[in-house]
Scaffold this motif. Sequence first.
Motif, PDB file in Angstrom:
ATOM      1  N   ARG A 152       4.510  -3.277  -0.597  1.00 45.46           N
ATOM      2  CA  ARG A 152       3.379  -3.263  -1.489  1.00 45.46           C
ATOM      3  C   ARG A 152       3.365  -4.831  -2.259  1.00 45.46           C
ATOM      4  N   GLY A 167      -1.929  -3.132  -3.536  1.00 46.15           N
ATOM      5  CA  GLY A 167      -2.016  -2.458  -2.084  1.00 46.15           C
ATOM      6  C   GLY A 167      -0.913  -2.751  -1.405  1.00 46.15           C
ATOM      7  N   ALA A 170       0.551  -4.848   4.293  1.00 46.55           N
ATOM      8  CA  ALA A 170      -0.437  -5.072   5.663  1.00 46.55           C
ATOM      9  C   ALA A 170      -1.636  -4.945   5.422  1.00 46.55           C
ATOM     10  N   ASP A 171      -2.374  -4.436   4.482  1.00 49.81           N
ATOM     11  CA  ASP A 171      -3.858  -4.503   4.157  1.00 49.81           C
ATOM     12  C   ASP A 171      -4.155  -5.596   3.148  1.00 49.81           C
ATOM     13  N   HIS A 174      -3.939  -8.660   5.489  1.00 48.19           N
ATOM     14  CA  HIS A 174      -4.486  -8.454   6.891  1.00 48.19           C
ATOM     15  C   HIS A 174      -5.458  -9.500   7.169  1.00 48.19           C
ATOM     16  N   ALA A 184       4.709  -6.235   7.539  1.00 45.71           N
ATOM     17  CA  ALA A 184       4.307  -4.999   6.652  1.00 45.71           C
ATOM     18  C   ALA A 184       5.313  -3.971   6.121  1.00 45.71           C
ATOM     19  N   ARG A 220      -5.116 -13.927   3.250  1.00 50.72           N
ATOM     20  CA  ARG A 220      -4.662 -13.280   4.431  1.00 50.72           C
ATOM     21  C   ARG A 220      -3.624 -14.167   5.032  1.00 50.72           C
TER      22      ARG A 220
END
Length: 534
Positions: A152, A167, A170-171, A174, A184, A220
């Motif tokens: 996280r 969050g 990975a998200d 992304h 991740a 990102r």
Amino acid sequence: MTESTDSTGNTDSTDLTPPGVNAAFSTPDSGESRASVFMVRGDWAVRHEAAAVAPPAEGAAVRDLWPGLPTTYRNGFDAACSTDSARVYLFKGATCVLYDFVQNTTVPPNASPAPIGDRFPGLRKDAPDFAEGIDAGLPAPDGTVYFFRGSRCVNYDIEGDEVLEQGAIADFWHNPDHPAPGIADGIAAAFNHPATSNGYLVTRDGKRYVECDTDPVRHRVTSGAKTLRDRWPYRTFLTVLDGSDGRLWVFDADSGQPIRQSQTGREPGGVVISPDGFRVLATAKGAGGGEGTLALLDITAGTLKTVAAGAWPYRVAVLPDGSAAYVTNPLDEAAHAIDLVTGEKHRIGTGPRPDGVVASPEGDFVYIGCDADPAVAVVDTARQEVVRGLGGWTTATCMALTPDGATLAFGIPPVNMVAVASTSGSGEPPLVPVGQSPEQLVASPDSRYVYVANRGAEVKVIDVAAVREVAPIRVRDRSNAIALSPDGEHLFVTSERVDSVQKVRVSDGVQVEEFPLGSALGLSAYLAVGPAWG
């Protein structure tokens, strides 16, 4: 899995793979100090110039580089998070300290580490698990920071003491252009390039990284996973192993800085630096005729693990990908392929008295010298068996393979010769007289020359294409081991019962430096040079 033994004598069945870096941070230009990137691994740190693609400018123990750190941080810390100045947040366990790396002091002076939740109360409120420990931190160009824990991430406003966003990694990072960057499951370290929004996220193994855009609006990843050492290269290290009692020294090959002194085991027969640059591998004879070992010394951490390696492990070579070591066992008429992840070993019958061993540049073959016809057993590393031989009827001992993989040189001590054999050929190879007994061979990076330590006051030099000796290089009497710098410009030489290593310029034979050992070597020694972390 074969048991391994650590430096305390305890055995375990853990993965033998060494970890990479565990923390990193950057500092901007400040007066005479250039913008720098620091990488930390346990209690050791290195400093790179941020704009250069070059080996680190320095490396040393954390306690020596930064004596102003709190006592509990001087043997290393878990994570770091840069700011827009030379002040960096450091984390260890559930504590945090702000440290000024120009003034070399905590902020304010003599400040003790504080609980993370006290320093960043918004974490305790909205992401309480982050208050228990942080894996990495990364500044954003708007003055906020990113903290990482497990899988996280949070974006934290330091001035407002609040979590702005959180969050899954990975998200959070992304980018469909790089769908599987390998972060991740978490990251080991993170740092930014000073004065830009470009950042680096180091994968959990501490050996790879992805680039990222740190702007909170468009955060990102911007690349796939890359090898950390390709962007932030290692220094060149020299290892010296006493062939009698197993004392081992590690030096910076350029500056002569002592890095580590350790003890492996009795009557070793060879030493190499692992391709990943984290360990030195050395053989050791077993006590009382028992099982011998392959010692794996973590260069900067100082920890020593051993794995079983046969009746009397002697010479050692490592495949270029670092997956396995090949150790010869003269008493067993065999070599052992040792998996450097699990420690498991596989016996390969070779012929009488196997001695020297080298791996091909692609790692598909290993060449093992024996007292047989033919003298060299060629092992297919995929099949783990001898598939052919070369070199004719003779005795092959110390070996060197030219970097192009085309020529194998091996010593024949009974006749004071070195054979120069084509790896694709057959029959009797041509021989070159080398004065006295050949002890250790090394090939030049351009594959043109082979250098021979021969118990004499000269290092013999063989022209590979001409298959003849050319002008030798004068050294101290009775040389017993040599190594060559990766650029081919310097030889490192030891002699019987001396207490130092000579560094000799190849072009003119001038000794340019001498590395003191503090005590004399025995009759035999082994040297290796290679890029290493630290």
